[in-house]
Design a protein around this motif. Structure first.
Motif, PDB file in Angstrom:
ATOM      1  N   LYS A   1      20.709  18.817  11.754  1.00 36.30           N
ATOM      2  CA  LYS A   1      19.754  19.920  11.742  1.00 36.30           C
ATOM      3  C   LYS A   1      18.350  19.386  11.916  1.00 36.30           C
ATOM      4  CE  LYS A   1      18.218  23.740   8.891  1.00 36.30           C
ATOM      5  NZ  LYS A   1      18.127  24.213   7.523  1.00 36.30           N
ATOM      6  N   ASP A   2      17.557  20.154  12.657  1.00 40.14           N
ATOM      7  CA  ASP A   2      16.154  19.767  12.813  1.00 40.14           C
ATOM      8  C   ASP A   2      15.379  20.189  11.583  1.00 40.14           C
ATOM      9  OD1 ASP A   2      16.319  18.558  15.243  1.00 40.14           O
ATOM     10  OD2 ASP A   2      15.934  20.403  16.379  1.00 40.14           O
ATOM     11  N   GLY A   3      14.455  19.379  11.190  1.00 36.74           N
ATOM     12  CA  GLY A   3      13.628  19.734  10.042  1.00 36.74           C
ATOM     13  C   GLY A   3      12.467  20.616  10.446  1.00 36.74           C
ATOM     14  N   TYR A   4      11.711  21.038   9.423  1.00 35.41           N
ATOM     15  CA  TYR A   4      10.554  21.892   9.677  1.00 35.41           C
ATOM     16  C   TYR A   4       9.563  21.234  10.617  1.00 35.41           C
ATOM     17  CZ  TYR A   4      11.418  25.803   6.543  1.00 35.41           C
ATOM     18  OH  TYR A   4      11.883  26.942   5.986  1.00 35.41           O
ATOM     19  N   PHE A   5       9.398  19.955  10.424  1.00 33.10           N
ATOM     20  CA  PHE A   5       8.436  19.240  11.262  1.00 33.10           C
ATOM     21  C   PHE A   5       8.840  19.292  12.726  1.00 33.10           C
ATOM     22  CE2 PHE A   5       6.761  17.351   7.391  1.00 33.10           C
ATOM     23  CZ  PHE A   5       5.414  17.291   7.693  1.00 33.10           C
TER      24      PHE A   5
ATOM     25  N   GLU B   1       5.255  10.909  13.055  1.00 31.09           N
ATOM     26  CA  GLU B   1       6.674  10.812  13.391  1.00 31.09           C
ATOM     27  C   GLU B   1       7.511  11.040  12.137  1.00 31.09           C
ATOM     28  OE1 GLU B   1       6.697   6.940  15.209  1.00 31.09           O
ATOM     29  OE2 GLU B   1       7.209   5.967  13.327  1.00 31.09           O
ATOM     30  N   VAL B   2       8.742  11.516  12.334  1.00 33.49           N
ATOM     31  CA  VAL B   2       9.619  11.792  11.196  1.00 33.49           C
ATOM     32  C   VAL B   2      10.904  10.980  11.337  1.00 33.49           C
ATOM     33  CG1 VAL B   2       8.773  14.114  10.690  1.00 33.49           C
ATOM     34  CG2 VAL B   2      10.588  13.815  12.375  1.00 33.49           C
TER      35      VAL B   2
ATOM     36  N   ASP C   1       4.310  16.417  16.961  1.00 30.57           N
ATOM     37  CA  ASP C   1       2.883  16.755  17.047  1.00 30.57           C
ATOM     38  C   ASP C   1       2.703  18.060  16.290  1.00 30.57           C
ATOM     39  OD1 ASP C   1       0.298  17.365  17.720  1.00 30.57           O
ATOM     40  OD2 ASP C   1       0.818  18.073  19.742  1.00 30.57           O
ATOM     41  N   VAL C   2       2.324  17.928  15.029  1.00 23.36           N
ATOM     42  CA  VAL C   2       2.231  19.102  14.175  1.00 23.36           C
ATOM     43  C   VAL C   2       0.879  19.116  13.472  1.00 23.36           C
ATOM     44  CG1 VAL C   2       3.234  20.285  12.177  1.00 23.36           C
ATOM     45  CG2 VAL C   2       4.715  19.137  13.813  1.00 23.36           C
TER      46      VAL C   2
END
Lengths: 82, 709
Positions: B474-478, B510-511, B523-524
């Motif tokens: 699953k992709d995270g919020y970031f 980066e995460v 890029d958040v």
């Protein structure tokens, strides 16, 4: 509002006319089915919405590319379907 | 009917042909009669005019000569002694007339002039011979003299040319008839027959006959007029057709379309003036009589509508394209003859090159305008975002200005402020006004998600990272907020160990998802918000100092509502209007109600205000919401701990005490209006309240006056 020509893109015979005069049509709605020389059934669709003003061909008519199939009174307002 | 006197008859002198030899000489000078007759077997067969030019003054001639000059008797009319009028017309043409007796055998002859003289003598019988003659000829007669003037005419003639005698007599003939023909007759002496003269008044057939004297000199002429009524009709018809043709040509030239008329073989027979320029390589004039089918074969254009109409035998519309690239809509209409075969094909062509081009352009413009509309919508949205921010206070204005500035950048923002001041609204405004407005805005309440899950929620996880995880990871919020804005609410609630990870994201952009070792670039823009005092938490060691400084790039403190009283009325009206619109009501706040609202300390800030207004609306009986009604809902007098005066800087104690005292007394006076009640609420004597209040009022007065100068 102005008149838009719907011309046949194919060589073949009109197999089925899916619209009638003075009905509303929406963009990319199939209007005619044309059977080409290879026996393939091809639909005629156009990016025009409006009212069919007159039909120029009947079922069984031979058509060639460029032949006018119908005239459509086009409406420039964006139709509900898109 | 009249009879001829027998005595007037001339005797028949005849020579029997049987008795004569060809070269017998006959002395004709001895014969007194002007005519002698030849007889054969007792029957007259011919006659000879002895006074004619050939025979006169000749003494003797051979019989052969006489024979050669003889004229067959059949040409001479034989009449009875009793003759009727129509006979006159028969006898006039011949020089003599033989009169038969009762038995039918010739008894004598009369010369023409003798017969006419006889006839004229009969006038007493009531017969006007000349009149009868003239009127019985159904022709008009005009007599023209040497001067080419009309000197005589008959009624029939006048009728035919629809004129009167006065208008015609002694007038030059050329004023009515063709001058050239008249002159030609006078010059040549030749008769001109069957000349049609058509004018508006008449349609006649004319014969021009010269009247020549003995010496061939033209003395005058006779113009014979024949009325042919059908000629007039035909002329009219021709005129009509001419007019029609003119009209047709005019119509053809006015019609915008190019019109072609083609015959059953496909040959061009007629075309309108409006030729589509650039479609025909040749001049249409040269195409007349040539087959249009040939042109298709030559590849000048395709397809040929003529051919299609011939094949289908019905109306065909087709878009033709010429070699030059011109596009033409051609509509071919067949015209059938009685047998049901194609007689003509009418082709109307319209140049649609321009139309197609314009349509394409129009479509392009439609696209562009749609794009503009979208852009306009985003601007409107921004505007709406700004409108959503209700404020009047200078403090908030300063903050909004700051928000607008921040929106242009992607810097990390730390919003602080009490609960319910509208931190989220500000965060949304930054998103909406910024360049990331069309990218996602994700909100994450750090306090609401269980500590254990927060990490996977924020950074996502790889497949098989832990039990119960989604198979595909699953992709995270970031990751989801990539290119957009991530709003981290209640950042103060974030567990310490996650703060480290967050710090890494902020630092490195980066995460590393749970269960993975590979860092993914993101890029958040981070907007963090808290109602906690992070500095204190840093001091207490519950919030990482480095994270605090990393977040505190752009600090934005939203002041509590009680510090910006000007906004209370604006917000109150706004919320009330929202509710009114939603429930179709028309509640309103009285000015004293607003006063009461403004004096409340609003520990719950804007959120509380919103809820209070809703409660007011729901429970109000009257449309007008007044102060008394409002007071019931506000727990006035009961102070929360937050209502305690907070001194944020070091001031002399005395000054602080005075300040608090003044605030308290003014508040109490505004709320309770009388010094007695105010004293009771403050728990001091009425006199001290009165004295202190007077002092405050007077000092404020002087202050105001001072500010006036």
């Amino acid at each position: 509002m102005f008149e838009e020509l719907i011309t046949s893109p194919y060589n073949g015979v009109v197999q089925q006319v899916l619209v009638q005069e003075s009905i509303r049509i929406y963009e990319w709605e199939p209007l005619f089915l044309i059977r080409d020389e290879h026996g393939e059934l091809l639909p005629v669709k156009v990016g025009v919405s409006g009212e069919i003003q007159s039909l120029e061909v009947q079922e069984g008519d031979k058509v060639i590319p460029g032949m006018v199939l119908a005239y459509v009174k086009e409406e420039l307002v964006v139709s509900a379907c898109d | 009917m009249f009879t001829i006197d027998e005595n007037k008859l001339n005797p028949l002198v005849s020579i029997a042909v049987e008795d004569q030899e060809e070269d017998n000489f006959i002395d004709i000078s001895a014969i007194k009669e002007p005519f002698i007759f030849m007889s054969e077997k007792g029957k007259l067969i011919s006659y000879v005019h002895l006074k004619s030019n050939r025979l006169a003054h000749k003494g003797k001639v051979t019989f052969q000569t006489l024979l050669s000059q003889s004229i067959p008797i059949e040409q001479v009319y034989h009449v009875n002694k009793i003759i009727s009028l129509p006979v006159i017309f028969q006898v006039i043409g011949e020089p003599l007339t033989i009169i038969n007796d009762e038995t039918g055998s010739p008894s004598g002859y009369l010369k023409r002039e003798e017969l006419l003289a006889e006839l004229f003598k009969q006038e007493e019988h009531g017969v006007n011979l000349f009149k009868t003659l003239l009127t019985s000829i159904p022709m008009g007669m005009f007599v023209v003299d040497r001067e080419k003037k009309i000197i005589n005419c008959n009624d029939a003639g006048l009728k035919m040319i629809k004129s009167t005698a006065e208008k015609v007599m002694n007038k030059p003939a050329e004023s009515i008839f063709d001058r050239e023909l008249i002159e030609s007759v006078f010059a040549t002496g030749k008769t001109i027959l069957n000349q049609v003269q058509l004018t508006d008044e008449m349609g006649v057939l004319l014969d021009y006959c010269p009247i020549s004297a003995q010496d061939q000199k033209i003395e005058g002429m006779l113009i014979v007029v024949q009325d042919i009524p059908t000629i007039e009709d035909m002329a009219m018809e021709i005129e009509d057709i001419k007019n029609l043709n003119t009209d047709l040509n005019a119509i053809l030239s006015t019609i915008y379309d190019e019109l072609l008329v083609v015959n059953s073989k496909g040959e061009l027979i007629r075309y309108s003036e409006n030729v589509i320029s650039g479609f025909w390589d040749t001049d249409l004039k040269d195409m007349i009589g040539k087959s249009l089918l040939e042109l298709e074969k030559k590849g000048m254009f395709s397809p040929s509508v003529t051919r299609l109409v011939m094949e289908k035998k019905k109306k065909v519309s087709v878009v033709q394209e010429a070699r030059s690239g011109r596009k033409v809509l051609a509509v071919g209409n067949p015209v059938f003859n009685d047998k049901g075969e194609i007689d003509r094909i009418i082709i109307a062509s319209r140049d649609i090159t321009e139309t197609s081009r314009l349509k394409d352009e129009l479509k392009e413009m439609k696209k562009i305008s749609e794009k503009y509309k979208k852009e306009l919508d985003t601007f409107k949205n921004q505007d709406r975002t700004l409108k959503k921010l209700m404020y009047r206070s200078p403090k908030m204005e300063k903050i909004i200005l700051q928000v607008k500035k921040i929106a242009e950048f992607s810097s990390t923002v730390l919003i602080t402020g009490e609960s319910g001041v509208g931190k989220e609204v500000i965060a949304q405004a930054i998103h909406q006004l910024g360049r990331r407005s069309d990218k996602p805005f994700l909100k994450l309440n750090c306090g609401a998600i269980p500590e254990n899950l927060l990490e996977s929620e924020l950074f996502g996880y790889k497949k098989g990272a832990f039990t119960g995880a989604d198979k595909e990871g699953k992709d995270g919020y970031f990751k989801m907020a990539d290119q957009g804005v991530l709003f981290l609410d209640e950042i103060g609630e974030m567990p310490l160990h996650l703060q480290v990870k967050l710090l890494r994201v902020l630092q490195e952009q980066e995460v590393i998802p749970v269960g993975s070792t590979i860092a993914e670039k993101v890029d958040v823009q981070i907007i963090a918000a808290t109602n906690k005092k992070l500095e204190q938490m840093v001091e207490q060691g519950t919030f990482r100092e480095d994270l605090f400084y990393r977040l505190n790039v752009i600090p934005l403190h939203i002041p509590p509502l009680r510090e910006r009283i000007e906004d209370i009325s604006v917000l109150a009206f706004h919320f009330l209007q929202q509710l009114n619109e939603k429930y179709d009501k028309s509640f309103y706040l009285t000015p004293d109600a607003i006063n009461v609202l403004e004096f409340y300390s609003w520990p719950g800030n804007v959120r509380e205000l919103q809820n209070i207004i809703e409660r007011l609306v729901v429970s109000a009986d009257d449309q007008a919401i007044d102060a008394e009604f409002v007071s019931q809902f506000l727990s006035l007098g009961y102070d929360f701990k937050k209502a305690r005066p907070i001194i944020t800087r070091v001031v002399p104690l005395q000054e602080a005490l005075e300040d608090v005292e003044e605030q308290l007394i003014v508040l109490a006076m505004k709320q309770y209006k009388t010094t007695t009640k105010a004293a009771k609420a403050l728990g001091v004597s009425q006199s001290s309240v009165s004295r202190k209040y007077q002092k405050i009022v007077s000092s404020r007065k002087t202050e105001n006056e001072a500010s006036l100068y």
